[in-house]
Design a protein around this motif. Structure first.
Motif, short mmCIF file in Angstrom:
data_model
loop_
_atom_site.label_atom_id
_atom_site.label_comp_id
_atom_site.label_asym_id
_atom_site.label_seq_id
_atom_site.Cartn_x
_atom_site.Cartn_y
_atom_site.Cartn_z
N TYR A 162 -27.01 -65.97 91.75
CA TYR A 162 -26.06 -66.15 90.29
C TYR A 162 -24.99 -65.03 90.44
O TYR A 162 -24.69 -64.25 89.44
N ASN A 163 -24.33 -64.74 91.51
CA ASN A 163 -23.45 -63.85 91.81
C ASN A 163 -23.59 -62.49 91.51
O ASN A 163 -22.75 -61.56 91.58
N ALA A 164 -24.98 -61.92 91.75
CA ALA A 164 -25.40 -60.52 91.27
C ALA A 164 -24.87 -59.94 92.39
O ALA A 164 -24.55 -58.40 92.37
N GLY A 165 -25.23 -60.27 93.71
CA GLY A 165 -25.12 -59.51 94.87
C GLY A 165 -26.33 -58.64 95.41
O GLY A 165 -27.29 -59.01 95.19
N CYS A 166 -25.67 -57.49 95.98
CA CYS A 166 -26.95 -56.61 96.49
C CYS A 166 -26.87 -55.12 96.17
O CYS A 166 -25.59 -54.73 96.03
N THR A 167 -27.84 -54.44 96.35
CA THR A 167 -27.44 -52.96 95.76
C THR A 167 -28.77 -52.12 96.84
O THR A 167 -29.51 -52.68 97.07
N CYS A 168 -28.11 -51.13 97.39
CA CYS A 168 -28.90 -50.22 98.16
C CYS A 168 -29.09 -48.85 97.57
O CYS A 168 -27.90 -48.26 96.97
N ILE A 169 -30.09 -48.30 97.42
CA ILE A 169 -30.66 -47.33 96.63
C ILE A 169 -31.34 -45.92 97.39
O ILE A 169 -32.17 -46.44 98.18
N ARG A 170 -30.71 -44.94 97.53
CA ARG A 170 -31.44 -43.67 98.48
C ARG A 170 -32.30 -43.01 97.33
O ARG A 170 -31.99 -42.51 96.43
N LEU A 171 -33.73 -42.93 97.74
CA LEU A 171 -34.51 -42.23 97.04
C LEU A 171 -34.71 -40.62 97.60
O LEU A 171 -34.90 -40.54 98.83
N ILE A 172 -34.85 -39.58 96.62
CA ILE A 172 -34.72 -38.30 97.13
C ILE A 172 -35.71 -37.52 96.18
O ILE A 172 -35.76 -37.70 95.16
N LYS A 173 -36.52 -36.93 96.94
CA LYS A 173 -37.57 -36.28 95.86
C LYS A 173 -36.94 -34.87 95.45
O LYS A 173 -36.59 -34.05 96.03
N GLU A 174 -37.37 -34.75 94.02
CA GLU A 174 -36.95 -33.80 93.19
C GLU A 174 -38.24 -33.13 92.57
O GLU A 174 -38.32 -33.79 91.54
N GLY A 175 -38.85 -32.01 92.96
CA GLY A 175 -40.08 -31.47 92.28
C GLY A 175 -40.96 -32.61 92.17
O GLY A 175 -41.53 -33.14 93.44
N ASP A 176 -41.45 -32.82 91.12
CA ASP A 176 -42.58 -33.90 91.04
C ASP A 176 -42.03 -35.33 90.86
O ASP A 176 -42.85 -36.26 90.86
N GLY A 177 -40.60 -35.60 90.60
CA GLY A 177 -40.12 -36.78 90.51
C GLY A 177 -39.25 -37.09 91.76
O GLY A 177 -39.25 -36.71 92.77
#
Length: 424
Positions: free
Chosen positions: A275-290
């Motif tokens: 529905y024309n939303a497209g695609c997304t790429c996300i990089r995860l980076i650990k920060e402390g406990d989060g």
């Protein structure tokens, strides 16, 4: 000395058993939605995927699968699936050698034929238990031996669940350790974890309250942090094994239906929707406990409504509503090539195997084999369904994904379930 010789002989025998071709230990099971790794890619090699001169032989046809878009799950010589017939939903098990029924278990009322409640999710096999979600939002735990219902939950009455749009639940449950991970959605919490033996609630994500989409969760280990990654109505999130929201990214343009399963690879989460939303790429980076989530790119080089995408050798492959079958660089988001077919496999499900793509056209039932290569589109061979269902459904589409297990290819068109032999 005799004891030592005897021990060595036993060890030699065991090693021989492990390396003899065709032994059961070398068979590749397909125990859940999108396979053992939940990524839509089979690890099997050496299969007959060039059908230009000889089509794979049809081993058997099962004609009582009922209405449904559920893809089969296979462990050993047993196939598990769900369907609906005569206003009743059911699960069933077949012998993969013969196609004969091992058991059939009715599960309750189910609209037939209708995409609203018609079964869509795959059964998840975990040891001697099965887990499935029906279109009406009932989660069942069954005995793998005989299909007996061990426990069940209702997403609406038990969890006040709510999904986006007007279609029913399409999720395939995820089993991780002692937990069943599922997504009822709604104001009481998007995701729920249940005890897999009893169905008791372990936790719920009260901080994440999006309505459910039609996607299925995956599990990933990111810098030692185990988490469940799932798409919902407004975006994608990562949830810890104790139910805490590690990160969440809202995606502009998500509407109507969010369907494809997320992909994770080396700190990158990739999601797409139609529905024309497209695609997304996300990089995860650990920060402390989060965890910190950074958007690497968001574009419309891939707009996958459903049928899913697969990641092979650093590239995403699948059907984009904008450009047809598409190869996209995972890290950069660049569209490497695209191919719009007017004939053959035009749009549908994608399965990866042995550096090949199996592409199933949702309208015609044409199955194409193409190379999974960034060098360009190269079709290897095609094969049509031996026959089409006579059931009249809302769309007359083939939405069950192809499955490969132990050298066999499984295709479904509602009540018809086909088994082909791909072994050379």
């Amino acid at each position: 000395m005799k004891n030592k010789i005897g021990f060595l002989m036993i060890m030699a025998t065991m090693i021989t058993m492990l390396i003899v071709p065709g032994m059961k230990l070398q068979a590749q099971d397909w125990p859940q939605w999108r396979g053992a790794d939940r990524n839509g890619v089979s690890k099997e090699t050496g299969l007959n995927l060039d059908w230009s001169t000889q089509k794979p032989p049809l081993s058997w046809v099962f004609r009582q699968a009922g209405a449904g878009y559920s893809s089969p799950a296979i462990v050993g010589t047993t196939l598990y699936c769900q369907g609906a017939m005569n206003e009743k939903g059911f699960a069933f098990a077949l012998d993969t050698k013969t196609g004969n029924v091992k058991w059939k278990q009715e599960l309750g009322t189910e609209s037939v034929p209708d995409r609203e409640n018609c079964p869509r999710g795959s059964i998840t096999v975990d040891g001697d238990k099965l887990y499935l979600i029906r279109g009406i939002g009932q989660l069942h735990c069954l005995s793998a031996t005989d299909g007996k219902v061990l426990w069940q939950k209702d997403f609406t009455s038990d969890f006040n669940g709510k999904y986006m749009s007007r279609w029913g639940y399409s999720e395939s449950p995820l089993i991780d350790g002692n937990l069943v991970i599922c997504t009822p959605g709604g104001s009481d919490g998007t995701m729920v974890a249940l005890d897999k033996n009893t169905g008791a609630v372990v936790w719920r994500t009260k901080e994440w309250t999006d309505e459910a989409g039609y996607s299925s969760p995956i599990v990933a280990e990111v810098d030692g942090v185990r988490q469940y990654i799932q798409q919902a109505a407004k975006g994608v999130a990562g949830v810890s094994t104790d139910g805490k929201i590690l990160w969440k990214v809202d995606i502009e343009g998500y509407r109507t239906a969010v369907i494809p399963t997320p992909i994770y690879d080396d700190h990158l989460v990739y999601v797409t929707a139609g529905y024309n939303a497209g695609c997304t790429c996300i990089r995860l980076i650990k920060e402390g406990d989060g965890m910190k989530a950074e958007t690497v790119y968001a574009n419309k080089n891939m707009i996958n409504q459903h049928g899913g995408v697969v990641l092979m050798n650093g590239h995403i492959y699948g059907h984009s509503d904008a450009s047809g079958w598409t190869c996209q660089n995972l890290k950069t988001g660049e569209k490497v090539w695209s191919q719009r077919n007017k004939e053959g496999a035009a749009r549908g499900a994608t399965l990866g195997v042995d550096n090949r793509l199996l592409l199933l056209d949702e309208r015609s039932g044409m199955l194409a084999v193409a190379e999974a290569s960034p060098e360009g589109w190269k079709e290897v061979s095609t094969m049509a369904f031996p026959e089409r269902t006579q059931m009249q459904t809302t769309d007359n589409m083939i939405w069950a994904h192809p499955v490969i297990a132990d050298g066999k290819l499984y295709l479904r068109d509602h009540d018809l379930l086909f088994c082909f032999d791909l072994k050379k």
